[in-house]
Every structure is written in C-alpha cells, then in structure tokens.
Design a protein around this motif. Structure first.
Motif, PDB file in Angstrom:
ATOM      1  N   GLU A   1      34.474  36.524  34.893  1.00 48.95           N
ATOM      2  CA  GLU A   1      33.862  36.724  33.701  1.00 48.95           C
ATOM      3  C   GLU A   1      33.770  35.711  32.777  1.00 48.95           C
ATOM      4  O   GLU A   1      32.886  35.290  31.865  1.00 48.95           O
ATOM      5  N   TRP A   2      34.973  34.910  32.840  1.00 53.01           N
ATOM      6  CA  TRP A   2      35.030  33.469  32.041  1.00 53.01           C
ATOM      7  C   TRP A   2      33.984  32.380  32.376  1.00 53.01           C
ATOM      8  O   TRP A   2      33.367  31.958  31.558  1.00 53.01           O
ATOM      9  N   ILE A   3      33.835  32.331  33.687  1.00 58.37           N
ATOM     10  CA  ILE A   3      32.737  31.438  34.085  1.00 58.37           C
ATOM     11  C   ILE A   3      31.462  31.916  33.654  1.00 58.37           C
ATOM     12  O   ILE A   3      30.758  31.099  33.267  1.00 58.37           O
ATOM     13  N   ALA A   4      31.226  33.153  33.970  1.00 57.28           N
ATOM     14  CA  ALA A   4      29.770  33.745  33.574  1.00 57.28           C
ATOM     15  C   ALA A   4      29.499  33.609  32.013  1.00 57.28           C
ATOM     16  O   ALA A   4      28.551  33.054  31.481  1.00 57.28           O
ATOM     17  N   ALA A   5      30.850  33.886  31.327  1.00 57.37           N
ATOM     18  CA  ALA A   5      30.711  33.324  29.918  1.00 57.37           C
ATOM     19  C   ALA A   5      30.172  32.110  29.480  1.00 57.37           C
ATOM     20  O   ALA A   5      29.489  31.843  28.513  1.00 57.37           O
ATOM     21  N   PHE A   6      31.028  31.328  29.859  1.00 56.31           N
ATOM     22  CA  PHE A   6      30.964  29.937  29.609  1.00 56.31           C
ATOM     23  C   PHE A   6      29.541  29.355  30.028  1.00 56.31           C
ATOM     24  O   PHE A   6      28.827  28.530  29.802  1.00 56.31           O
ATOM     25  N   GLY A   7      29.200  29.743  31.472  1.00 51.31           N
ATOM     26  CA  GLY A   7      27.788  29.498  31.809  1.00 51.31           C
ATOM     27  C   GLY A   7      26.843  29.849  30.872  1.00 51.31           C
ATOM     28  O   GLY A   7      25.664  28.858  30.800  1.00 51.31           O
ATOM     29  N   LEU A   8      26.795  31.190  30.442  1.00 53.48           N
ATOM     30  CA  LEU A   8      25.778  31.487  29.410  1.00 53.48           C
ATOM     31  C   LEU A   8      25.745  30.573  28.270  1.00 53.48           C
ATOM     32  O   LEU A   8      24.755  30.177  27.651  1.00 53.48           O
ATOM     33  N   LEU A   9      27.146  30.314  27.755  1.00 54.10           N
ATOM     34  CA  LEU A   9      27.134  29.352  26.753  1.00 54.10           C
ATOM     35  C   LEU A   9      26.669  27.900  26.826  1.00 54.10           C
ATOM     36  O   LEU A   9      25.909  27.610  25.911  1.00 54.10           O
ATOM     37  N   ALA A  10      26.974  27.594  27.929  1.00 56.31           N
ATOM     38  CA  ALA A  10      26.190  26.333  28.307  1.00 56.31           C
ATOM     39  C   ALA A  10      24.568  26.363  28.295  1.00 56.31           C
ATOM     40  O   ALA A  10      23.957  25.540  28.066  1.00 56.31           O
ATOM     41  N   PHE A  11      24.140  27.415  28.925  1.00 46.92           N
ATOM     42  CA  PHE A  11      22.631  27.732  29.212  1.00 46.92           C
ATOM     43  C   PHE A  11      21.967  27.571  27.541  1.00 46.92           C
ATOM     44  O   PHE A  11      20.923  27.244  27.305  1.00 46.92           O
ATOM     45  N   VAL A  12      22.684  28.389  26.518  1.00 42.74           N
ATOM     46  CA  VAL A  12      22.350  28.313  25.367  1.00 42.74           C
ATOM     47  C   VAL A  12      22.231  27.001  24.601  1.00 42.74           C
ATOM     48  O   VAL A  12      21.251  26.795  24.217  1.00 42.74           O
ATOM     49  N   SER A  13      23.371  26.383  24.888  1.00 37.40           N
ATOM     50  CA  SER A  13      23.306  25.017  24.419  1.00 37.40           C
ATOM     51  C   SER A  13      22.325  24.194  24.974  1.00 37.40           C
ATOM     52  O   SER A  13      21.776  23.297  24.175  1.00 37.40           O
ATOM     53  N   PHE A  14      21.960  24.072  26.270  1.00 35.14           N
ATOM     54  CA  PHE A  14      21.007  23.319  26.876  1.00 35.14           C
ATOM     55  C   PHE A  14      19.549  23.740  26.298  1.00 35.14           C
ATOM     56  O   PHE A  14      18.825  23.010  25.947  1.00 35.14           O
ATOM     57  N   ALA A  15      19.284  25.194  26.283  1.00 32.97           N
ATOM     58  CA  ALA A  15      18.152  25.511  25.504  1.00 32.97           C
ATOM     59  C   ALA A  15      17.852  24.913  24.062  1.00 32.97           C
ATOM     60  O   ALA A  15      16.846  24.562  23.756  1.00 32.97           O
ATOM     61  N   LEU A  16      18.823  25.134  23.416  1.00 33.38           N
ATOM     62  CA  LEU A  16      18.758  24.834  21.914  1.00 33.38           C
ATOM     63  C   LEU A  16      18.778  23.248  21.905  1.00 33.38           C
ATOM     64  O   LEU A  16      18.004  22.738  20.951  1.00 33.38           O
ATOM     65  N   ASN A  17      19.305  22.548  22.591  1.00 35.88           N
ATOM     66  CA  ASN A  17      19.174  21.010  22.546  1.00 35.88           C
ATOM     67  C   ASN A  17      17.792  20.475  22.813  1.00 35.88           C
ATOM     68  O   ASN A  17      17.311  19.630  22.134  1.00 35.88           O
ATOM     69  N   TRP A  18      17.017  21.170  23.895  1.00 40.25           N
ATOM     70  CA  TRP A  18      15.658  20.599  23.821  1.00 40.25           C
ATOM     71  C   TRP A  18      14.809  21.154  22.599  1.00 40.25           C
ATOM     72  O   TRP A  18      13.845  20.292  22.257  1.00 40.25           O
ATOM     73  N   VAL A  19      15.146  22.432  22.047  1.00 42.98           N
ATOM     74  CA  VAL A  19      14.197  22.628  20.799  1.00 42.98           C
ATOM     75  C   VAL A  19      14.793  21.741  19.711  1.00 42.98           C
ATOM     76  O   VAL A  19      13.748  21.176  19.026  1.00 42.98           O
ATOM     77  N   ALA A  20      15.970  21.138  19.758  1.00 40.79           N
ATOM     78  CA  ALA A  20      16.439  20.274  18.681  1.00 40.79           C
ATOM     79  C   ALA A  20      15.668  18.920  19.010  1.00 40.79           C
ATOM     80  O   ALA A  20      15.251  18.111  17.873  1.00 40.79           O
ATOM     81  N   VAL A  21      15.664  18.296  20.003  1.00 40.80           N
ATOM     82  CA  VAL A  21      14.684  17.247  20.490  1.00 40.80           C
ATOM     83  C   VAL A  21      13.538  17.244  20.107  1.00 40.80           C
ATOM     84  O   VAL A  21      12.844  16.314  19.318  1.00 40.80           O
TER      85      VAL A  21
END
Length: 256
Positions: free
Chosen positions: A141-161
C-alpha cells in the motif's frame, strides 16, 4: 544508435543539466521541498484544534495524506518558471543548433521535477510521522500510494511545462499556476467535503484532487476507496497525455 535510444540519452543529459542547476541554486529546491511541510505544521498546530471535528478525532491522520499532494501542486510553479526562463533567454535556440532530440529539454525538466517532488513527499512524510501521524498501510500500500503521488507529479509537470512555454516571462508563468496550487485546499485534503457549502462542495467533489486524495488516504489509512481509485488514475492519465501533447505542440511550433 536508434532514435529511441538517442532520445533517452538526450533526455538523461538534460536531466543531469537540471540536477546540476538544482545543486548550484539550492534555495529554490529547498523552498519547494520544505514549504509544503511548513503548511502541514501550520494546519496541524494552528488550525488543527478547530478542524478536529472534520476528521472524526485524530486530525493529523486525516490531514497528512491530503497534504502530501501539496508537494506536486506547489512544484508546478517552479517547473513553469524554469521552462519559461530557458525559452525566453535563448537556451532553446542554442539547443536547436545541436544534434539532440528537441523535446529532450522538456523531458529533462519533467523528470528532474519528479525527483524533487518525491524527495519533498518523503520529507513531508517524515515530518508528519514525527508529529503524530500513524498510517496503518503495509508495504504494498505504501508503494501504491507513492506510485500514485509520482504519477500525479508527472502529470502536473507536463501541464506546468506547457504553461511555462506559453508565458511571456517567469513571473507570469508562476502566477498562471496559482489555480493548480490552490486545488488541494479546495478538495477533501483538509476537511470533509460534506462540511462545505453546496456550490463549493460540488466543485470539491468533481475536481481532480479529491479522488486522488481519497485514494491516497484509503491506501495509507485504510478508509474506503471505492471508485475514487479509478477516477484518480483517469485524471492522472488525462492530465499527463494532455500536458505532454500540449507542451510538445507549443515547443514544436516555437522551434520551427
């Protein structure tokens, strides 16, 4: 060397460039990593007593999962400013004269910011644990939570670009991301949506950060996730694809 391997090597080079910049100018990195944790402390110790009713008891257990999303949201301004600075100071023109994959510059910014985001999330998690947060998640569950947080950051970073490429100056780039920075406050991260006025509650329930928050809270605290997990992944995929296509379209037109 194939086109794919060339693009990968060029992106890795641009990633190293961004990491070197972060090392040489640590103030921005420290602010991005530390400031969301400062907000966590403010809400825990300044407003925590008044907001205890929304959590059903132990407010830090309710607050911490939602506040983790402040890190990728807060980081978007830094990404947009960095991209805008590169695109307005001739760096892009210099890269055009080199035999590199043109979009590698964008990828380097996105991956560099993702690494900063994960460092900030780990730092906030440690701060939250020190002030009383007690998640009951297992390793998966920790891995899944951090994976989702990484996915959120990745998605928002492209919008920010994309926003950074559109902005005429770094100040404008920073200001244009203010709505994204505010979205975690206008969801279920700090208080339950049922405590909000009708109009705000409807907005909170249908904006992307609420299902993402509820999914992370469910993974780390054992609360019900339901359909929020699928909705959270759909938002992340949609934002990542839209941000990637949008930013590369803008960048391609600019370098032509």
């Amino acid at each position: 060397m194939s086109t794919t391997s060339t693009a990968f090597a060029d992106s890795a080079t641009m990633l190293r460039r961004n990491l070197v910049h972060a090392k040489r100018y640590p103030n921005m990195s420290v602010a991005v990593i530390v400031m969301p944790s400062v907000l966590l402390l403010v809400f825990r110790f300044v407003f925590g007593g008044a907001l205890e009713k929304s959590s059903g008891g132990h407010y830090i257990d309710y607050l911490a999962p939602g506040m983790l999303l402040m890190v990728p949201a807060y980081l978007t301004a830094s990404v947009a400013v960095s991209i805008c600075t590169d695109s307005t100071k001739g760096i892009v023109d210099r890269f055009r004269t080199m035999g590199i994959t043109q979009s590698a510059m964008l990828t380097g910014h996105v991956i560099g910011a993702l690494l900063q985001a994960m460092l900030g999330i780990v730092f906030m998690s440690l701060v939250a644990l020190l002030i009383g947060w007690r998640p009951d998640a297992n390793v998966i569950e920790w891995i899944a939570a951090f994976g989702l947080l990484a996915f959120v950051s990745f998605a928002l970073n492209w919008v920010a670009v994309a926003v950074g490429l559109l902005s005429p100056n770094p100040e404008g780039a920073s200001n244009m991301l203010f709505p994204i920075i505010m979205l975690p406050f206008l969801g279920s991260g700090l208080v339950g949506t049922e405590t909000m006025p009708v109009g705000l509650r409807q907005f909170a329930e249908f904006q992307p950060f609420t299902p993402i928050t509820e999914t992370i809270r469910g993974l780390l605290m054992g609360t019900e996730i339901g359909a929020d997990g699928i909705i959270a992944l759909a938002w992340c995929v949609g934002l990542a694809v839209a941000g990637y296509l949008w930013s590369n379209s803008i960048f391609g037109k600019r370098i032509r």
